[in-house]
Every structure is written in C-alpha cells, then in structure tokens.
Design a protein around this motif. Structure first.
Motif, short mmCIF file in Angstrom:
data_model
loop_
_atom_site.label_atom_id
_atom_site.label_comp_id
_atom_site.label_asym_id
_atom_site.label_seq_id
_atom_site.Cartn_x
_atom_site.Cartn_y
_atom_site.Cartn_z
N THR A 127 17.17 -45.57 -76.39
CA THR A 127 15.98 -45.05 -77.29
C THR A 127 14.81 -44.69 -76.70
O THR A 127 13.83 -44.34 -77.37
N GLY A 128 14.50 -44.94 -75.26
CA GLY A 128 13.26 -44.66 -74.89
C GLY A 128 13.15 -43.49 -74.48
O GLY A 128 13.99 -42.58 -74.31
N VAL A 129 11.64 -43.32 -73.65
CA VAL A 129 11.56 -41.87 -73.11
C VAL A 129 12.17 -41.70 -71.81
O VAL A 129 12.47 -42.61 -71.20
N ILE A 130 12.70 -40.37 -71.53
CA ILE A 130 13.36 -40.11 -70.34
C ILE A 130 12.59 -39.10 -69.59
O ILE A 130 12.13 -37.88 -70.07
N ILE A 131 12.19 -39.48 -68.47
CA ILE A 131 11.15 -38.41 -67.58
C ILE A 131 12.03 -38.14 -66.44
O ILE A 131 12.59 -38.78 -65.83
#
Length: 133
Positions: A127-131
């Motif tokens: 659910t987090g940001v993927i960079i």
C-alpha cells in the motif's frame, strides 16, 4: 556462479525439450511450490548465460510465464493449459508445447503477441509508495 557441470547442463537442456518444463510447472503447482520455481528458473537463466545458451530462451520464457500467470497456475495445474498457455506470445515456450497440449487449450480468435509484455507481475498487498529510478 557455479562452474560448468556437464550433467547439470544436460539436465537443464533435457528439461527445456518438448513440454517437460510445462510438466515441471504442473508439479510445482500441485506441490504449492511456484515460488521455488521462480527462484530456480532465475538461477538457471543466470547459469545458462555463461554455459548453455541453447536452453536460455525457453528458461527465460518459462520464467516470464510463471511470473505473469503465477496466480492462475497456483489455483491448479490445469490453468497452465486453459488459462495461461493460450495467452502467451509467440515464443520458444509456446513452440515447445507439443501439438497435443496446444490442442487441449482453448482456441481463441485474437492476434497473438510477438513478444512478452514488459509487465512481469503485479504486486499485491503493498500500500506504500514505490519509487523506481
């Protein structure tokens, strides 16, 4: 990287002949060991980059196939032939499937892709940001 082993090289090339790699995927599905298959295929691809180039293309296709259709195949080995094989691009893995196996797969009316999609698999549960850089 392990040194070249003639017996291992022959075993890998034997696996990539005909439909044996698909049968191996069936066993992994029944044993609920598809994750192990992904790891083993990746290791075999890296090893074959140096030693057995003939098997490398089918191993790579098998790796892409397992990553892309893992969820369906995890539901049972029948999905290799009914839910996955009809949708793969024109590649060495598809060509290696013998006519009998392809005849049991659903016959679809669409243009078969020439190459694999750049999509390897879909991340689930994150659910987090993927960079990506």
């Amino acid at each position: 990287m392990a040194e070249y082993n003639t017996e291992l090289g022959k075993a890998i090339e034997e696996l990539t002949v005909s439909s044996k790699v698909l049968f191996w995927l069936e066993i992994l599905s029944v044993a609920n060991r598809l994750s192990d298959g992904i790891y083993l295929l990746k290791s075999a691809i890296e090893w074959c980059n140096i030693t057995c180039l003939g098997a490398q293309r089918i191993l790579n296709d098998s790796y892409r196939f397992l990553l892309y259709f893992r969820e369906a195949i995890s539901q049972g080995p029948i999905h290799i032939y009914k839910s996955a094989l009809p949708f793969i691009p024109k590649c060495d893995l598809y060509a290696s499937a013998n006519n009998e196996l392809r005849a049991t797969a659903p016959q679809l009316k669409f243009v078969q892709e020439e190459e694999w999609s750049p999509l390897l698999f879909t991340l689930q549960g994150h659910t987090g940001v993927i960079i990506c850089s």
